[in-house]
Design an enzyme around this catalytic site. Structure first.
Site, PDB file in Angstrom:
ATOM      1  N   HIS A   1       3.121   2.599  -7.817  1.00 17.54           N
ATOM      2  CA  HIS A   1       2.019   2.988  -6.932  1.00 17.54           C
ATOM      3  C   HIS A   1       2.374   3.029  -5.454  1.00 17.54           C
ATOM      4  O   HIS A   1       1.566   3.467  -4.646  1.00 17.54           O
ATOM      5  CB  HIS A   1       0.835   2.020  -7.110  1.00 17.54           C
ATOM      6  CG  HIS A   1       1.055   0.686  -6.464  1.00 17.54           C
ATOM      7  ND1 HIS A   1       1.773  -0.306  -7.071  1.00 17.54           N
ATOM      8  CD2 HIS A   1       0.666   0.198  -5.264  1.00 17.54           C
ATOM      9  CE1 HIS A   1       1.818  -1.361  -6.282  1.00 17.54           C
ATOM     10  NE2 HIS A   1       1.164  -1.090  -5.168  1.00 17.54           N
TER      11      HIS A   1
HETATM   12  C1  UD1 Z   1      -2.763  -1.468  -1.808  1.00 19.17           C
HETATM   13  C2  UD1 Z   1      -1.898  -2.287  -0.835  1.00 19.17           C
HETATM   14  C3  UD1 Z   1      -0.582  -2.615  -1.516  1.00 19.17           C
HETATM   15  C4  UD1 Z   1      -0.793  -3.281  -2.855  1.00 19.17           C
HETATM   16  C5  UD1 Z   1      -1.726  -2.414  -3.694  1.00 19.17           C
HETATM   17  C6  UD1 Z   1      -2.041  -3.042  -5.034  1.00 19.17           C
HETATM   18  C7  UD1 Z   1      -2.204  -1.738   1.564  1.00 19.17           C
HETATM   19  C8  UD1 Z   1      -1.556  -1.112   2.739  1.00 19.17           C
HETATM   20  N1  UD1 Z   1      -1.574  -1.541   0.373  1.00 19.17           N
HETATM   21  O1  UD1 Z   1      -2.056  -0.262  -2.068  1.00 19.17           O
HETATM   22  O2  UD1 Z   1       0.159  -3.486  -0.680  1.00 19.17           O
HETATM   23  O3  UD1 Z   1       0.457  -3.394  -3.503  1.00 19.17           O
HETATM   24  O4  UD1 Z   1      -2.942  -2.224  -2.982  1.00 19.17           O
HETATM   25  O5  UD1 Z   1      -2.628  -2.091  -5.872  1.00 19.17           O
HETATM   26  O6  UD1 Z   1      -3.214  -2.369   1.706  1.00 19.17           O
HETATM   27  N2  UD1 Z   1      -7.954   3.925  -5.258  1.00 19.17           N
HETATM   28  C9  UD1 Z   1      -8.930   4.256  -6.174  1.00 19.17           C
HETATM   29  N3  UD1 Z   1      -9.576   3.234  -6.790  1.00 19.17           N
HETATM   30  C10 UD1 Z   1      -9.299   1.934  -6.533  1.00 19.17           C
HETATM   31  C11 UD1 Z   1      -8.285   1.629  -5.612  1.00 19.17           C
HETATM   32  C12 UD1 Z   1      -7.625   2.637  -4.980  1.00 19.17           C
HETATM   33  O7  UD1 Z   1      -9.211   5.412  -6.427  1.00 19.17           O
HETATM   34  O8  UD1 Z   1      -9.945   1.063  -7.127  1.00 19.17           O
HETATM   35  C13 UD1 Z   1      -7.303   5.015  -4.526  1.00 19.17           C
HETATM   36  C14 UD1 Z   1      -7.740   4.996  -3.072  1.00 19.17           C
HETATM   37  O9  UD1 Z   1      -8.917   5.670  -2.867  1.00 19.17           O
HETATM   38  C15 UD1 Z   1      -6.569   5.624  -2.379  1.00 19.17           C
HETATM   39  C16 UD1 Z   1      -5.398   5.198  -3.237  1.00 19.17           C
HETATM   40  O10 UD1 Z   1      -5.902   4.787  -4.492  1.00 19.17           O
HETATM   41  O11 UD1 Z   1      -6.660   7.024  -2.393  1.00 19.17           O
HETATM   42  C17 UD1 Z   1      -4.606   4.098  -2.603  1.00 19.17           C
HETATM   43  O12 UD1 Z   1      -5.401   2.919  -2.386  1.00 19.17           O
HETATM   44  P1  UD1 Z   1      -5.031   1.893  -1.210  1.00 19.17           P
HETATM   45  O13 UD1 Z   1      -5.828   0.665  -1.329  1.00 19.17           O
HETATM   46  O14 UD1 Z   1      -4.990   2.612   0.086  1.00 19.17           O
HETATM   47  O15 UD1 Z   1      -3.519   1.552  -1.462  1.00 19.17           O
HETATM   48  P2  UD1 Z   1      -2.780   0.993  -2.730  1.00 19.17           P
HETATM   49  O16 UD1 Z   1      -1.734   1.990  -3.057  1.00 19.17           O
HETATM   50  O17 UD1 Z   1      -3.675   0.558  -3.829  1.00 19.17           O
END
Ligand code: UD1
Length: 362
Positions: free
Chosen positions: A203
């Site tokens: 991810h």
């Molecule tokens: C975040 C953390 C990362 C951690 C990871 C665990 C930061 C900078 N990064 O990364 O350190 O390893 O969480 O998973 O804080 N999304 C969904 N549904 C959800 C969660 C996320 O659709 O329940 C989508 C978001 O809308 C976004 C993407 O996934 O488009 C990334 O989510 P984001 O929280 O920005 O970063 P992660 O890659 O999950």
């Protein structure tokens, strides 16, 4: 004594669960939990509260992940209001996400003591989001709870020696605590054979946001799948990118499933052959389960596992070769503590609180 704990992303729910188990033993501690909303899908958030028997957060800010500035900015505004209202003695922060950074910025300006759990990890390159967050969070934190000795050394190199504690890792604590409850049968429902499959998670922005890099990783993963089954519980970020780039056909042989809860993922891991991951937490959980992990990163904050040869850093061009190599691991007890990290953390905070109250030499 009042502690305000901030969580937002999946790995933080796991760490916070352990702190809650420990805090609940102390009648004199009132813990308020704030969920920023960074992770919001049921299987990325609610399910963890359920299977880890956590209390429902008193506040849910509903600030869903978006651009870094957008989400961090909104969190800062909302957290300031809550911290002023609740006026806690300590703010408890976990790890390195944007939710953690937002909490650190607000608490430090309000002069509330910050306890940073999982402090001192450092990795290159310096410009990945988690590393930027870690350095900034540690800089303003009052209590630096390092999960490893290397973490303590990193802080020392930056001139931090006071209030630095080697506690061990709360993720190891919760692993030991929940091990009897893992879902050890889940591999059967996926049609897999014991010790004959790989669990993969993917991810991180540097692996999935670039079309070129993601394509190479998926092609290599599919090649591995032809030799041994690969199960990939798909993170929403990776799912979006695969669909945006139209890469569904690249992983036809990989078993793609929805994200798993903690008990399912750990149960699946325990019966696996090996792990491929770019997750900070999971590369270590693989080790707890005595499995070798191929870590899709240039560097990692969990250096001890690379130095002792248990995990190996890989990239899209050498993934297949490395995965096919031996699976032996040399398990060393104690590098992540003894399963009492959370209890040490709570004790240290209590000592600080009561010393302040009584003005005693504690
Ligand atoms: C975040 C953390 C990362 C951690 C990871 C665990 C930061 C900078 N990064 O990364 O350190 O390893 O969480 O998973 O804080 N999304 C969904 N549904 C959800 C969660 C996320 O659709 O329940 C989508 C978001 O809308 C976004 C993407 O996934 O488009 C990334 O989510 P984001 O929280 O920005 O970063 P992660 O890659 O999950």
């Amino acid at each position: 004594m009042k502690i305000l704990s901030i969580v937002g992303a999946r790995p933080q729910f796991i760490k916070e669960a352990m702190l809650q188990f420990e805090i609940n033993k102390h009648k004199d501690i009132n813990e308020i939990v704030v969920h920023t909303g960074q992770h919001y899908d049921t299987n990325m958030s609610d399910i963890f509260f359920e299977v880890l028997q956590m209390k429902k957060p008193q506040y849910n800010l509903g600030i869903q992940a978006s651009s870094h500035a957008n989400m961090t900015g909104k969190m800062i505004i909302a957290l300031e209001e809550i911290m002023i209202k609740e006026n806690p003695d300590y703010v408890l922060l976990h790890g390195d996400t944007n939710s953690t950074l937002a909490g650190a910025i607000v608490a430090s300006k309000l002069k509330i003591k910050i306890a940073h759990v999982e402090s001192g990890l450092r990795q290159t390159p310096k410009d990945i989001p988690e590393e930027i967050n870690r350095v900034l969070i540690d800089r303003v934190s009052d209590f630096l709870f390092a999960p490893t000795k290397i973490g303590v050394e990193n802080l020392k190199k930056e001139g931090r020696v006071d209030q630095v504690f080697f506690t061990g890792d709360v993720m190891y604590d919760i692993y030991l605590k929940m091990k009897p409850k893992f879902d050890y049968e889940i591999y059967k429902s996926l049609g897999l054979r014991k010790e004959n499959y790989i669990v993969m998670t993917l991810h991180r922005d540097f692996n999935v946001d670039s079309e070129e890099v993601l394509k190479d990783i998926l092609i290599e993963t599919n090649k591995i799948s032809k030799e041994i089954p690969v199960v990939l519980p798909l993170h929403p970020r990776t799912k979006k990118k695969i669909s945006e780039f139209g890469f569904e056909d690249k992983i036809k042989d990989v078993i793609i499933i929805e994200p798993l809860d903690y008990l399912e993922l750990m149960g699946l891991t325990e019966n696996s052959w090996k792990i491929i991951t770019d997750s900070g937490g999971y590369q270590k959980e693989a080790y707890f389960a005595k499995k070798k992990a191929c870590v899709l990163m240039e560097d990692t904050g969990w250096k001890e596992l690379i130095l002792n040869g248990n995990n190996v850093l890989v990239n899209s061009s050498n993934l297949f070769v490395n995965v096919m190599k031996n699976k032996d691991i040399d398990y060393i007890d104690g590098i992540y503590g003894n399963g009492n990290a959370a209890s040490k953390i709570v004790d240290i905070l209590k000592r600080d609180f009561y010393c302040k109250e009584t003005d005693d030499e504690c």
